[in-house]
Design a protein around this motif. Structure first.
Motif: not given
Length: 75
Positions: A7-28
């Protein structure tokens, strides 16, 4: 041997999005492929609300290709 997470945690998902320069709230959805990354992003209106298309959110796909590495000849 590399251990694959189950599994991935919410923090890991958020960190991956931020590392890519993408707002986590926008990523589907994120898809990593042989030609780069494809991000399926939610579309928001001017007030920041996710726009719906019927019962589903309206989305758009962004392709982020891998950077081409330049090989240099020895001097």
């Amino acid at each position: 041997m590399t251990e694959i997470p189950t599994t991935l945690t919410t923090d890991q998902r958020r960190a991956a999005c931020q590392a890519l320069g993408l707002a986590p709230s926008l990523v589907h959805e994120l898809t990593l492929g042989p030609d780069g990354l494809r991000a399926l992003l939610n579309v928001r209106d001017r007030e920041g609300r996710i726009i719906k298309h019927g019962p589903d959110p309206l989305t758009t796909t962004v392709h982020i290709p891998y950077e081409q590495e330049v090989t240099r000849a020895p001097a």
